[in-house]
Design an enzyme around this catalytic site. Structure first.
Site, PDB file in Angstrom:
ATOM      1  N   TRP A 102       0.826  -1.207   0.000  1.00 33.46           N
ATOM      2  CA  TRP A 102       0.000   0.000   0.000  1.00 33.46           C
ATOM      3  C   TRP A 102       0.855   1.248   0.000  1.00 33.46           C
ATOM      4  O   TRP A 102       0.550   2.228  -0.681  1.00 33.46           O
ATOM      5  CB  TRP A 102      -1.010  -0.034   1.148  1.00 33.46           C
ATOM      6  CG  TRP A 102      -2.030  -1.098   0.879  1.00 33.46           C
ATOM      7  CD1 TRP A 102      -2.115  -2.332   1.460  1.00 33.46           C
ATOM      8  CD2 TRP A 102      -3.053  -1.065  -0.133  1.00 33.46           C
ATOM      9  NE1 TRP A 102      -3.142  -3.058   0.882  1.00 33.46           N
ATOM     10  CE2 TRP A 102      -3.734  -2.307  -0.088  1.00 33.46           C
ATOM     11  CE3 TRP A 102      -3.475  -0.109  -1.060  1.00 33.46           C
ATOM     12  CZ2 TRP A 102      -4.800  -2.607  -0.939  1.00 33.46           C
ATOM     13  CZ3 TRP A 102      -4.535  -0.410  -1.912  1.00 33.46           C
ATOM     14  CH2 TRP A 102      -5.180  -1.646  -1.848  1.00 33.46           C
ATOM     15  N   ASP A 171      -1.865   6.872   5.769  1.00 35.92           N
ATOM     16  CA  ASP A 171      -2.920   5.962   5.334  1.00 35.92           C
ATOM     17  C   ASP A 171      -3.189   5.039   6.516  1.00 35.92           C
ATOM     18  O   ASP A 171      -2.368   4.185   6.836  1.00 35.92           O
ATOM     19  CB  ASP A 171      -2.442   5.172   4.113  1.00 35.92           C
ATOM     20  CG  ASP A 171      -3.456   4.113   3.680  1.00 35.92           C
ATOM     21  OD1 ASP A 171      -4.516   3.976   4.330  1.00 35.92           O
ATOM     22  OD2 ASP A 171      -3.170   3.413   2.680  1.00 35.92           O
ATOM     23  N   LYS A 195     -12.816  -1.362   6.350  1.00 29.92           N
ATOM     24  CA  LYS A 195     -12.120  -2.276   7.253  1.00 29.92           C
ATOM     25  C   LYS A 195     -12.619  -2.079   8.688  1.00 29.92           C
ATOM     26  O   LYS A 195     -13.368  -2.886   9.206  1.00 29.92           O
ATOM     27  CB  LYS A 195     -10.616  -2.096   7.123  1.00 29.92           C
ATOM     28  CG  LYS A 195     -10.158  -2.419   5.683  1.00 29.92           C
ATOM     29  CD  LYS A 195      -8.730  -2.045   5.426  1.00 29.92           C
ATOM     30  CE  LYS A 195      -8.396  -2.110   3.943  1.00 29.92           C
ATOM     31  NZ  LYS A 195      -8.527  -3.442   3.341  1.00 29.92           N
TER      32      LYS A 195
END
Lengths: 358, 358
Positions: A102, A171, A195
């Site tokens: 990511w 993030d 999530k």
């Protein structure tokens, strides 16, 4: 209602109480004669949902008035571009840390916009980890330092954050609201909702308002944080249903208690890692000191055995354990809403599976 | 379940059958042990939803293989920027028609990206209308011609589209799938979902695949149509719930029959316009030849009377009739899912209101 234990990395399990509330209010939202999906985003009913979603976020993250709370579309993936488009202005450089898949995506997008310095890179190391503080090679005058708080795919996370003179940008898609956080060093935090926060379809963005002023006015209106700050995140029609479920999830977190959820998260993860470490049959993917409490990753002897593990686990009501398609292995994602009983059941299954195949 | 008649412009009324199906499947989607919001976007259950959503779109719009179907986040507002970012490449000019508030927004964003020629401008005329064919001043070599098929705020629409040598690009947010359409002259069609298609949180994009190849590779990955075409609209986690409800809505349209819905839409609008024209008490906002079947707009003698109309209508179970805050007046949005009985009830109320206040 037969609930399965859903270890998916995202979209992920939601609290049962939230689903029940959403179901109860579905055809007729609090006597309005319509569902919340059909309410005008500028009408009374949705306005109350929107206001509570923002207020809950402020309370849970202990935000000062310096910060704005935004619900934007496009997930974390669009934030990879919006962050540098708004904050990496003419001539500046941004520091990024590469901790895995990511972080690498965030870096790739930032490079399209401006000058990027990769301050530390352990993105491809196995066992997986995030950079150590003493590895960081920071720029003299960076616009910000970007971190990926928890790598959902590799299962590694930052335990604490670098202390630097520039704003941190993070993030936090896979661990926001799962553990204590001091927001003050952060200029911007973003998190895909699917999530720990709710269903897919939005990113939560928490931004220090002064930073939004750096953006060039030439940017498309929708891609300027300024636009959304000035319009209380209602510049255009927002993803109303996702915000509604997010509001219910934040309400549920407050009811549970953040501290209790945090301790529960630590215990759930510890139980799984203890089981992994008990024998050589399972091998943890992340270096122990960087292990994530949200995404517990491990390997078995070979891919065939891993496939059998996933298949037999599913037959036992343990779903979503297959690792990300890019890396393979096993991944148990155990976010806030994942019940401790599911972890216990997985541990028992791991014992049993080892007894039969070890 | 006491349903109100919801005339909101968007988010708007959804078919009752769709809400009932969503409610039934909410806690446990077809025996999967989880809701559709919790299913992995790469798992079997959501894959089937996604595939049916695309297949239904292809069938309803009679799309050839030259076109891709995408479900993107950010609504039509982000499309205002993505269209020129991808299609208005170096040195080219794009022709835009200005028919009102939404066309003006599209023009504003395109001007940030490249050279725009406003081929005709009647955006501020009252009574409202869209350009006539003979007014269009087209560029010699435009990349495309942009139209707003139906202006949601003013209640004016294109009855047919200009025949030009370049691809048409259309914002069809408020009338897609409400009337017959020949897609062939269009290079790109986009539509925010929250009017005729489903809940807020996505834009349907139908794009001729060859046009996506023009985009510079330097664009952020998420803002290239190419990315989403290559990944079957699953590059990142999509807005799963919105796609699910959209799938149910398209299934409902197919069950109703497009032709039947179209005829019903014409009749609903005709009934309202007939009532408006019956006396001078109500004054239609759009020029009769450009009147929209989706957003029926009209004025009363003054704003005070309009406010009373909205208030009394609500007391009668007729909700969402207030015109857009930018223009005032009355607006009855009567999309596919709006029941004919609601229009009849509004006509009766208009008679009664005139009798009491005329």
């Amino acid at each position: 209602m037969a609930r399965i234990y859903n270890f998916s990395a995202g979209p992920a399990v939601l609290p049962e109480e939230v689903l029940e509330e959403a179901r109860t209010q579905l055809p007729d939202y609090h006597g309005s004669g319509m569902s919340i999906m059909e309410c005008s985003h500028r009408g009374r009913d949705f306005a109350a949902v929107h206001a509570e979603a923002i207020a809950n976020t402020r309370k849970l993250l202990k935000l000062s008035d310096d910060y704005a709370v935004l619900f934007l579309q496009g997930g974390a993936s669009l934030q990879f571009a919006m962050v540098p488009m708004n904050l990496l202005t003419d001539g500046a450089v941004a520091d990024y840390t590469n901790s895995g898949s990511w972080a690498a995506k965030a870096i790739k997008e930032a490079r399209k916009i401006g000058q990027v310095n990769v301050a530390a890179d352990c993105g491809k190391e196995i066992p997986t980890r995030v950079p150590r503080m003493d590895e960081l090679q920071l720029s003299a005058n960076a616009a910000y330092l970007h971190v990926t708080s928890n790598e959902t795919i590799s299962g590694a996370r930052w335990n604490s954050y670098p202390q630097v003179d520039v704003p941190l940008v993070a993030d936090m898609s896979s661990d926001i609201l799962s553990r204590p956080l001091d927001v003050e060093p952060f200029g911007l935090i973003y998190a895909g909702a699917q999530k720990n926060l709710g269903p897919a379809g939005m990113a939560l963005v928490v931004i220090r308002k002064d930073l939004a002023e750096k953006a060039p006015e030439t940017l498309p209106t929708m891609l300027q944080y300024r636009t959304h700050i000035e319009n209380d995140s209602l510049y255009n029609t927002p993803p109303c249903w996702t915000i509604y479920i997010y509001m219910l999830v934040t309400r549920w977190i407050m009811k549970q208690g953040q501290e209790k959820l945090y301790r529960q998260n630590v215990e759930k993860a510890a139980g799984l890692y203890e089981r992994i470490d008990r024998s050589a049959f399972y091998r943890g993917t992340a270096l122990p000191e960087f292990r994530s409490d949200m995404n517990v990753t491990f390997r078995l002897a070979d891919e065939e055995l891993e496939a059998l593990f996933v298949k037999e686990a599913l037959a036992e009501g343990l779903s979503g354990l297959k690792g990300h398609r890019s890396v393979g292995g096993i991944r148990a994602s155990i976010y806030n809403a994942f019940p401790p009983e599911g972890v216990e059941k997985l541990v028992d299954f791991m014992d049993d599976f080892e007894a039969r195949h070890g």
